[in-house]
Scaffold this active site. Sequence first.
Site, short mmCIF file in Angstrom:
data_model
loop_
_atom_site.label_atom_id
_atom_site.label_comp_id
_atom_site.label_asym_id
_atom_site.label_seq_id
_atom_site.Cartn_x
_atom_site.Cartn_y
_atom_site.Cartn_z
N ASP A 23 2.27 2.49 -4.39
CA ASP A 23 2.12 1.11 -5.16
C ASP A 23 2.57 1.29 -6.60
O ASP A 23 1.98 0.68 -7.47
CB ASP A 23 0.83 0.68 -5.05
N LYS A 128 2.53 -2.31 2.51
CA LYS A 128 1.38 -2.29 3.34
C LYS A 128 0.31 -3.44 2.83
O LYS A 128 0.09 -3.84 1.82
CB LYS A 128 0.74 -1.11 2.80
N CYS A 161 -6.09 2.42 -3.98
CA CYS A 161 -5.23 2.60 -3.04
C CYS A 161 -4.69 3.88 -2.71
O CYS A 161 -4.48 4.65 -1.68
CB CYS A 161 -3.93 1.70 -3.09
C1 C5J Z 1 -4.01 -0.34 -5.48
C2 C5J Z 1 -5.40 -2.34 -6.03
N1 C5J Z 1 -2.68 -0.33 -5.40
N2 C5J Z 1 -6.11 -1.55 -7.00
N3 C5J Z 1 -4.48 -1.61 -5.36
O1 C5J Z 1 -4.51 0.43 -6.00
O2 C5J Z 1 -5.91 -3.33 -5.65
#
Ligand code: C5J
Length: 222
Positions: A23, A128, A161
């Site tokens: 991400d 995702k 994530c």
């Molecule tokens: C991720 C989130 N990518 N913190 N998402 O960690 O909502």
Amino acid sequence: MRIEAAPFAYDFELKSTALVLIDMQRDFMEPGGFGETLGNDVSLLQAIVPAAKRVLQAWRNASGLVVHTRESHTADLSDCPTAKRNRGNPALRIGDEGPMGRILVAGEPGNQIIDALAPIDGEIVIDKPGKGAFYATGLHALLQQRGITHLLFGGVTTEVCVQTSMREANDRGYDSLLLEDCTESYFPAFKAATLDMVRAQGAIVGWTAPSTALLLALNNAA
Ligand code: C5J
């Protein structure tokens, strides 16, 4: 190859190992995205970009498999549970129009991986809908087709994530290592706690190591 890691050395073979960057998208890394609408200081995450870029380049040079993920939803939000959309008190919710397009929606400018780490041809990109990279994606099948047994993780955010993906990977039988300076959280204490949790109890979730340890292993093998 061997990486000097915690809680003990991590052995892997290049051909059965993938680098997984979680991400590293504008939604989390830049002002105006999902991270900021939740009230976070997104500038904290920028610190890992140089190390992540060095690792990505070295891994590409070694012809290792690269996987990028993006937390993203379809335009009709049919893959976004109402509970997820309603959670918290954000300035903008998932699917709302923000300065970088619709928040966390696939194809929007904010959903793109930052330029410094942009995927190139031949790399896997996984969209995702959940926090984990394995939930409701084809990632496990893609890795199995390629004989991957070991995963090197970086990305954001460490305790959400990244950690969720590592735990999912652990339950599917992968040996995972988290690159300490290639992952970041909006909450430094949560990052530190996650690194401890991952490697506790004899690597109950996996290993951790600084990216220099990986670069050294690659260099020694070259
Ligand atoms: C991720 C989130 N990518 N913190 N998402 O960690 O909502």
